[in-house]
Design an enzyme around this catalytic site. Sequence first.
Site, PDB file in Angstrom:
ATOM      1  N   ASP A  68       0.820  -1.203   0.000  1.00 43.92           N
ATOM      2  CA  ASP A  68       0.000   0.000   0.000  1.00 43.92           C
ATOM      3  C   ASP A  68       0.857   1.257   0.000  1.00 43.92           C
ATOM      4  O   ASP A  68       1.682   1.468   0.877  1.00 43.92           O
ATOM      5  CB  ASP A  68      -0.889  -0.041   1.251  1.00 43.92           C
ATOM      6  N   TYR A  96      24.191  18.052  -1.051  1.00 45.41           N
ATOM      7  CA  TYR A  96      24.354  16.609  -1.002  1.00 45.41           C
ATOM      8  C   TYR A  96      23.095  15.892  -1.448  1.00 45.41           C
ATOM      9  O   TYR A  96      21.988  16.384  -1.265  1.00 45.41           O
ATOM     10  CB  TYR A  96      24.661  16.169   0.436  1.00 45.41           C
TER      11      TYR A  96
END
Length: 453
Positions: free
Chosen positions: A113, A195
């Site tokens: 789900d 990053y």
Amino acid sequence: MVSRSMGYVGDTPEYRGRRLLQLFLFGKNFEDDNEYAHPFDFLVVVDLIERKVIDIEELPTHDDFDGKNKEGNIVPQKSSNYDPDLVPPNSLRNDLKPVNVTQNEGASYNILDEGQFLLGFTTNTLEAQQDCVGQVHFFDGVLHNQKGEAKKVKRVVCVHEEDAGILWKHTAARKPSLTRSQRLVLTMIATVGNYDYIFNWMFYQDGKIEFNVKLTGILSVHLLATNATPAGHGTIVSPRINAPYHQHFFSLRLDAEIDGNENTVEVLDVVPVPDETGTRENPYGQGFTSIRTPLSTAGSARTNVCTEKSRTWLITNPHSIHPYTNEPVGWKLMPWASPPMLLKKGSPIHPQAAWMDYNTWVTPYQENQLFSGGFYLNNSGLPEWVARDENASIENTDVVIWHNFGLSHIPRVEDWPVMPVEQCSVILKPYNFFKENPALDVAPPRRLERTEL
Ligand SMILES: [Cu+2]
């Protein structure tokens, strides 16, 4: 521009008690230029509540920085682009043949789900055959925007399968028996400023679960004056560009349920037997053994990686005894060889990261304890919870294991201008849980490949 939250502000009394951000500034020579190649020599301090610039600070660009000497502060003009559309013509190799991953018969997994995934604010939307290859399935996610409102984001998690080399092999009487490892990988990627962090949960057919973090993107850098040095705290990755040394840490929260809800955590060390060489117990001096030490209280469970003892942590179920070993069944947490946090205990910024004082903590389950550093990273979290009740029992109960790991990053010139992935992993393995190798039911690779050999 790169923003950083302010850490220690004790030397600047007017900064205290305010919600501040530092903005590091860079130049661009054209719109898509890699700005990090052109760092400026000052930063801007912004008060987020007042929404205004409150200060401009000079950055240390000299070995003997005094805030005034600007000699040699020349913004580097060398272009350091990495995007294939921006690198010089004909600089990309054309001799690499594609490695095609095909799953003509579809994937071997069924899907869960999508509502289970609530992922970070900076999560990427992933692309098929780029972020993940093969038969890829994506999950959309419901995240929040800066106003705290829910928003749906496309393709925040992908699931796919990978060949992971040999799963097991043995050659007997010149006949090899062999299976290939096919691991299921769930991936999300977050871009946090310069990053990019790639988080992979990998599920293997022998019961192994690996949490793998890959680090890529662009180093945090700043300007150095001509002929200045990083003085042992950074690497000059390009002329006049310094990439400071730094550490990365990740915190894994494991709400364990090994064969039920009532679990205990033990430290498993491998050590030489104490007896001297020549004694009856250790006649040839080569004896070693494993020692299991159950952790009984939250206070005593603050423990660290110990590579010389091959230390792992066992999560066991005292009610579920293995019929062969007569010991509780378990799952083993195998750490990365993490460094300790290199902040001194007396550092004024240490309290914000005190959860990293130990690699592993164990706490009794509490519904509202979700983040190792607390909800606002304001000195709360694990250190506070455990200090409040160091004798809290963690034996034979619903426990949460917190495992902190990471790496010290000494930048290399080869990490510039865009960094090839660094990585670290934590592994969970069944430990005397099954009654044999759980991957005996994996069929061998198709015979066709063997005849071709
Ligand atoms: Cu780094």
